[in-house]
Enzyme design. Structure first.
Site, PDB file in Angstrom:
ATOM      1  N   ILE A  77       9.329  -0.029   6.584  1.00 27.23           N
ATOM      2  CA  ILE A  77      10.436  -0.108   5.625  1.00 27.23           C
ATOM      3  C   ILE A  77      11.757   0.106   6.350  1.00 27.23           C
ATOM      4  O   ILE A  77      12.764  -0.528   6.043  1.00 27.23           O
ATOM      5  CB  ILE A  77      10.218   0.912   4.493  1.00 27.23           C
ATOM      6  CG1 ILE A  77       9.082   0.380   3.613  1.00 27.23           C
ATOM      7  CG2 ILE A  77      11.481   1.160   3.693  1.00 27.23           C
ATOM      8  CD1 ILE A  77       8.770   1.201   2.418  1.00 27.23           C
ATOM      9  N   LYS A 124       9.053  14.338   2.228  1.00 29.32           N
ATOM     10  CA  LYS A 124       8.338  14.344   3.506  1.00 29.32           C
ATOM     11  C   LYS A 124       9.210  15.005   4.570  1.00 29.32           C
ATOM     12  O   LYS A 124      10.344  14.586   4.790  1.00 29.32           O
ATOM     13  CB  LYS A 124       8.029  12.887   3.882  1.00 29.32           C
ATOM     14  CG  LYS A 124       7.467  12.706   5.265  1.00 29.32           C
ATOM     15  CD  LYS A 124       7.111  11.267   5.549  1.00 29.32           C
ATOM     16  CE  LYS A 124       6.756  11.076   7.008  1.00 29.32           C
ATOM     17  NZ  LYS A 124       6.544   9.667   7.359  1.00 29.32           N
ATOM     18  N   VAL A 167       0.865  -1.185   0.000  1.00 31.85           N
ATOM     19  CA  VAL A 167       0.000   0.000   0.000  1.00 31.85           C
ATOM     20  C   VAL A 167       0.902   1.236   0.000  1.00 31.85           C
ATOM     21  O   VAL A 167       2.104   1.117   0.175  1.00 31.85           O
ATOM     22  CB  VAL A 167      -0.960   0.026   1.213  1.00 31.85           C
ATOM     23  CG1 VAL A 167      -2.198  -0.770   0.931  1.00 31.85           C
ATOM     24  CG2 VAL A 167      -0.291  -0.460   2.466  1.00 31.85           C
ATOM     25  N   VAL A 210       6.032 -21.374  -3.347  1.00 35.13           N
ATOM     26  CA  VAL A 210       6.769 -22.352  -2.545  1.00 35.13           C
ATOM     27  C   VAL A 210       5.751 -23.283  -1.895  1.00 35.13           C
ATOM     28  O   VAL A 210       4.854 -22.817  -1.181  1.00 35.13           O
ATOM     29  CB  VAL A 210       7.625 -21.649  -1.462  1.00 35.13           C
ATOM     30  CG1 VAL A 210       8.233 -22.667  -0.503  1.00 35.13           C
ATOM     31  CG2 VAL A 210       8.694 -20.789  -2.101  1.00 35.13           C
ATOM     32  N   ALA A 236       4.982   5.670   3.259  1.00 35.54           N
ATOM     33  CA  ALA A 236       5.707   6.834   3.747  1.00 35.54           C
ATOM     34  C   ALA A 236       6.938   6.311   4.467  1.00 35.54           C
ATOM     35  O   ALA A 236       6.912   5.222   5.033  1.00 35.54           O
ATOM     36  CB  ALA A 236       4.826   7.628   4.701  1.00 35.54           C
ATOM     37  N   THR A 292       7.375   3.116  10.005  1.00 33.37           N
ATOM     38  CA  THR A 292       8.601   2.435  10.423  1.00 33.37           C
ATOM     39  C   THR A 292       8.852   1.074   9.764  1.00 33.37           C
ATOM     40  O   THR A 292       9.920   0.490   9.962  1.00 33.37           O
ATOM     41  CB  THR A 292       8.569   2.231  11.954  1.00 33.37           C
ATOM     42  OG1 THR A 292       7.256   1.813  12.331  1.00 33.37           O
ATOM     43  CG2 THR A 292       8.904   3.508  12.670  1.00 33.37           C
TER      44      THR A 292
HETATM   45  P1  FAD Z   1       4.449  -8.612   1.123  1.00 25.48           P
HETATM   46  O1  FAD Z   1       4.248  -7.351   0.409  1.00 25.48           O
HETATM   47  O2  FAD Z   1       3.235  -9.319   1.652  1.00 25.48           O
HETATM   48  O3  FAD Z   1       5.203  -9.599   0.129  1.00 25.48           O
HETATM   49  C1  FAD Z   1       5.240 -10.989   0.350  1.00 25.48           C
HETATM   50  C2  FAD Z   1       5.868 -11.676  -0.851  1.00 25.48           C
HETATM   51  O4  FAD Z   1       5.994 -13.054  -0.564  1.00 25.48           O
HETATM   52  C3  FAD Z   1       5.055 -11.571  -2.139  1.00 25.48           C
HETATM   53  O5  FAD Z   1       5.923 -11.370  -3.221  1.00 25.48           O
HETATM   54  C4  FAD Z   1       4.412 -12.950  -2.243  1.00 25.48           C
HETATM   55  O6  FAD Z   1       4.167 -13.291  -3.576  1.00 25.48           O
HETATM   56  C5  FAD Z   1       5.506 -13.805  -1.649  1.00 25.48           C
HETATM   57  N1  FAD Z   1       5.025 -15.094  -1.152  1.00 25.48           N
HETATM   58  C6  FAD Z   1       4.231 -15.341  -0.083  1.00 25.48           C
HETATM   59  N2  FAD Z   1       4.009 -16.663   0.040  1.00 25.48           N
HETATM   60  C7  FAD Z   1       4.690 -17.247  -0.960  1.00 25.48           C
HETATM   61  C8  FAD Z   1       4.849 -18.595  -1.393  1.00 25.48           C
HETATM   62  N3  FAD Z   1       4.259 -19.613  -0.775  1.00 25.48           N
HETATM   63  N4  FAD Z   1       5.618 -18.824  -2.480  1.00 25.48           N
HETATM   64  C9  FAD Z   1       6.241 -17.813  -3.149  1.00 25.48           C
HETATM   65  N5  FAD Z   1       6.121 -16.527  -2.793  1.00 25.48           N
HETATM   66  C10 FAD Z   1       5.353 -16.248  -1.708  1.00 25.48           C
HETATM   67  N6  FAD Z   1       5.443   0.595   5.597  1.00 25.48           N
HETATM   68  C11 FAD Z   1       6.067   1.789   5.611  1.00 25.48           C
HETATM   69  O7  FAD Z   1       7.282   1.838   5.757  1.00 25.48           O
HETATM   70  N7  FAD Z   1       5.340   2.928   5.443  1.00 25.48           N
HETATM   71  C12 FAD Z   1       3.997   2.927   5.324  1.00 25.48           C
HETATM   72  O8  FAD Z   1       3.398   3.982   5.166  1.00 25.48           O
HETATM   73  C13 FAD Z   1       3.319   1.677   5.364  1.00 25.48           C
HETATM   74  N8  FAD Z   1       1.965   1.592   5.317  1.00 25.48           N
HETATM   75  C14 FAD Z   1       1.370   0.370   5.505  1.00 25.48           C
HETATM   76  C15 FAD Z   1      -0.025   0.275   5.643  1.00 25.48           C
HETATM   77  C16 FAD Z   1      -0.638  -0.953   5.908  1.00 25.48           C
HETATM   78  C17 FAD Z   1      -2.121  -1.018   6.106  1.00 25.48           C
HETATM   79  C18 FAD Z   1       0.135  -2.133   5.968  1.00 25.48           C
HETATM   80  C19 FAD Z   1      -0.505  -3.467   6.211  1.00 25.48           C
HETATM   81  C20 FAD Z   1       1.498  -2.046   5.811  1.00 25.48           C
HETATM   82  C21 FAD Z   1       2.118  -0.810   5.620  1.00 25.48           C
HETATM   83  N9  FAD Z   1       3.496  -0.702   5.557  1.00 25.48           N
HETATM   84  C22 FAD Z   1       4.107   0.519   5.510  1.00 25.48           C
HETATM   85  C23 FAD Z   1       4.290  -1.898   5.604  1.00 25.48           C
HETATM   86  C24 FAD Z   1       4.738  -2.265   4.261  1.00 25.48           C
HETATM   87  O9  FAD Z   1       3.639  -2.348   3.358  1.00 25.48           O
HETATM   88  C25 FAD Z   1       5.456  -3.600   4.346  1.00 25.48           C
HETATM   89  O10 FAD Z   1       6.365  -3.588   5.388  1.00 25.48           O
HETATM   90  C26 FAD Z   1       6.218  -3.818   3.128  1.00 25.48           C
HETATM   91  O11 FAD Z   1       5.357  -3.744   2.027  1.00 25.48           O
HETATM   92  C27 FAD Z   1       6.929  -5.125   3.169  1.00 25.48           C
HETATM   93  O12 FAD Z   1       6.067  -6.169   2.909  1.00 25.48           O
HETATM   94  P2  FAD Z   1       6.704  -7.558   2.646  1.00 25.48           P
HETATM   95  O13 FAD Z   1       7.574  -7.454   1.441  1.00 25.48           O
HETATM   96  O14 FAD Z   1       7.294  -8.058   3.899  1.00 25.48           O
HETATM   97  O15 FAD Z   1       5.441  -8.499   2.363  1.00 25.48           O
END
Ligand code: FAD
Length: 503
Positions: free
Chosen positions: A349, A81, A50, A188, A53, A347
């Site tokens: 990222i 920002k 999403v 996976v 920031a 926080t």
């Molecule tokens: P995800 O984006 O969920 O990615 C997971 C990955 O794993 C995907 O590529 C998926 O395909 C893969 N995957 C999962 N299971 C499997 C499988 N079995 N096999 C192969 N691949 C798999 N952070 C900030 O710093 N600032 C913000 O303003 C901010 N706003 C946010 C608002 C909300 C409501 C939320 C929920 C989060 C927000 N965040 C924010 C946090 C931020 O979105 C996440 O920390 C960041 O996107 C990292 O996500 P991720 O990569 O860990 O997980």
């Protein structure tokens, strides 16, 4: 089997923001000649991504990657920002600003806040915003990068970015693939562990492809496919202090130039974010599902957009807390797989970046020294816990009692670490940075004061200076801060003329 020697391969599971940040940073620092780096992601599962920031330390992550900052802002439709505006948090109708950078300057050993509290108690201080170049610039919709050196407030500008998370992941992916990271598409389905230490040997994709590696990085999102499901790292739940567990998010059309700050508006059972980008505005309502229905949250969000909604609202569920261990055996969890706290102070990222930096600092060999693992877990735990305390402060120190949600939060017992900080602040106005924690004195002061905490006394160090000297000093700071802010270009001009964006 020989388990000595440097790592030969790293597998990153997940291609969200965390996965591609890890891939870009590790390939940049380690190269991919001697250590093969593979990233597996599943388009079918998708990412959270999403509107994002960030906070100022992201500048050092960009520098680590060797990114051209102007290009980065253009490519991610980003904006700058200078801090966060908190609306209705202390009570409806009230606002305060949490700026980056600093408030004024210290006078030798006498901290700025010591002088400010003393003057305030003597009725001679202005509100904090008067002493912050970031607050003054944000109020005027202005932005420029700091001018290095000298005593001008312009050298104290602190900044971060808002950007489109999807574009950011794509941008990082381009860098990572150019550096030799190999991407595998697929889900996976199985995690194979070896005997006798239980380390992960390989992950197997649904199509049968087997990906073996010396080190695994779990970036699989909330599920924690490796760290949680395969390795059994438990989850420490913090919902008693931070009960929000859902968010609805929707982008809206811009109704003016992007503001150089994030806005957070307190609502009946949570808060609403507003993140301005070049091409649209990100909005979301973070709330506690025990206090508010999804339909009510969506209706409130849609009723409080500044421009027309550009998509259907998206519902996200989360659980606040952290993994009991972030690094287990040969697996390190980053991003949502490692834990989550609502984006109130942007926080998430940063936590990914901090995890990557620490992993590089403690880069294992194939022998995986357990003392490194323990140290990593200890440092990341401290990082999570100070952020937790800082977030709780926003909900707890409030005059709001208009809903059961706020009445509960303002009267709850907070972690002792936070209670102690509040006691010290109330007695002397003193604030401090524990070890090299993320939040600065500026951050703690902004939120302690903004949330209505009042200091009864002041730091005795302030009395080492005649009151008139302190008053003269702070008046000069306020004066030059206001003048310097007026010399800054508008944020919109800065983006279009200096960055070449916004077109
Ligand atoms: P995800 O984006 O969920 O990615 C997971 C990955 O794993 C995907 O590529 C998926 O395909 C893969 N995957 C999962 N299971 C499997 C499988 N079995 N096999 C192969 N691949 C798999 N952070 C900030 O710093 N600032 C913000 O303003 C901010 N706003 C946010 C608002 C909300 C409501 C939320 C929920 C989060 C927000 N965040 C924010 C946090 C931020 O979105 C996440 O920390 C960041 O996107 C990292 O996500 P991720 O990569 O860990 O997980």
């Amino acid at each position: 089997m020989n388990r000595d020697g440097p790592l030969r391969s790293i597998a990153i599971v997940g291609g969200g923001t965390a996965g591609w940040m890890a891939a870009a940073a590790l390939s940049r620092v380690l190269g991919t000649q001697r250590i093969a780096i593979t990233l597996v992601e599943s388009e079918e599962i998708g990412t959270i991504g999403v509107g994002e920031a960030t906070i100022p330390p992201i500048q050092s992550f960009n520098a680590l990657l060797g990114l051209d900052e102007d290009e980065f802002v253009r490519e991610t439709m980003g904006s700058f920002k200078l801090g966060i505006e908190f609306v209705d948090w202390l009570r409806p109708g009230h606002r305060y600003f949490h700026p980056f950078g600093t408030y004024g300057v210290d006078a030798g050993a006498v901290p700025f806040e010591a002088m400010w509290h003393r003057l305030r108690q003597a009725g001679q201080a202005q509100p904090l915003d008067a002493y912050s170049i970031c607050a003054a610039a944000a109020a005027g919709g202005r932005f420029m990068r700091p001018v290095p050196g000298g005593n001008s407030p312009l050298s104290h500008i602190g900044y971060a970015f808002h950007f489109d998370a999807g574009l950011y992941a794509r941008y990082l992916r381009r860098h990572a693939e150019a550096a030799g990271v190999v991407r595998r598409e697929g889900r996976v389905g199985q995690v194979i562990r070896r005997e006798p230490d239980g380390f992960i040997e390989a992950v197997v994709l649904a199509g049968g492809e087997r990906i073996a590696a010396d080190l695994f990085i779990d970036c699989s999102g909330f599920r924690g496919l490796l760290i949680g499901e395969a390795l059994g790292a438990g989850f420490e739940d913090w919902s008693a202090w931070l009960p929000n567990d859902r968010a609805v998010a929707v982008p809206s059309a811009n109704n003016g130039p992007p503001t150089p700050f994030t806005r957070s508006t307190a609502r009946a059972a949570g808060w609403q974010w507003r993140i301005p980008l070049q091409h649209r505005t990100g909005n979301g309502y973070v709330y506690a599902s025990g206090d508010l229905s999804d339909d009510e949250a969506i209706a409130t969000l849609l009723a409080n957009l500044e421009g027309e909604a550009l998509a259907e609202p998206r519902l996200l569920r989360f659980r606040t807390g952290r993994r009991e261990a972030f690094w287990v055996g040969n697996c390190v969890a980053l991003g949502l797989a490692s834990g989550f706290m609502e984006p109130l102070e942007s926080t998430s990222i940063h936590l990914v970046q901090a995890g990557i930096a620490r992993l590089l600092e403690m880069l294992p060999t194939r022998a995986f020294e357990p003392a490194d693992t323990r140290r990593y877990n200890r440092l990341m735990t401290a990082e999570f816990e100070t952020i937790r305390d800082f977030l709780i402060l926003h909900f707890h120190a409030t005059e709001r009692d208009d809903t059961a949600y706020w009445r509960r939060l303002r009267t709850m017992a907070v972690p002792e670490t936070l209670a102690e900080r509040i006691r010290i602040y109330r007695a002397t106005g003193r604030i401090f940075r524990e070890a090299d924690e993320l939040f600065t004195r500026t951050s703690w002061l902004a939120v302690m004061d903004g949330q209505g905490l009042c200091a009864r006394g002041h730091d005795p160090l302030a009395a080492t200076m005649p009151l008139a000297d302190a008053a003269g000093r702070l008046d000069r700071i306020a004066h030059v801060t206001a003048l310097a802010a007026q010399r800054m270009p508008s944020h919109a001009d800065f983006i279009s003329q200096r960055i070449g964006g916004g077109r």
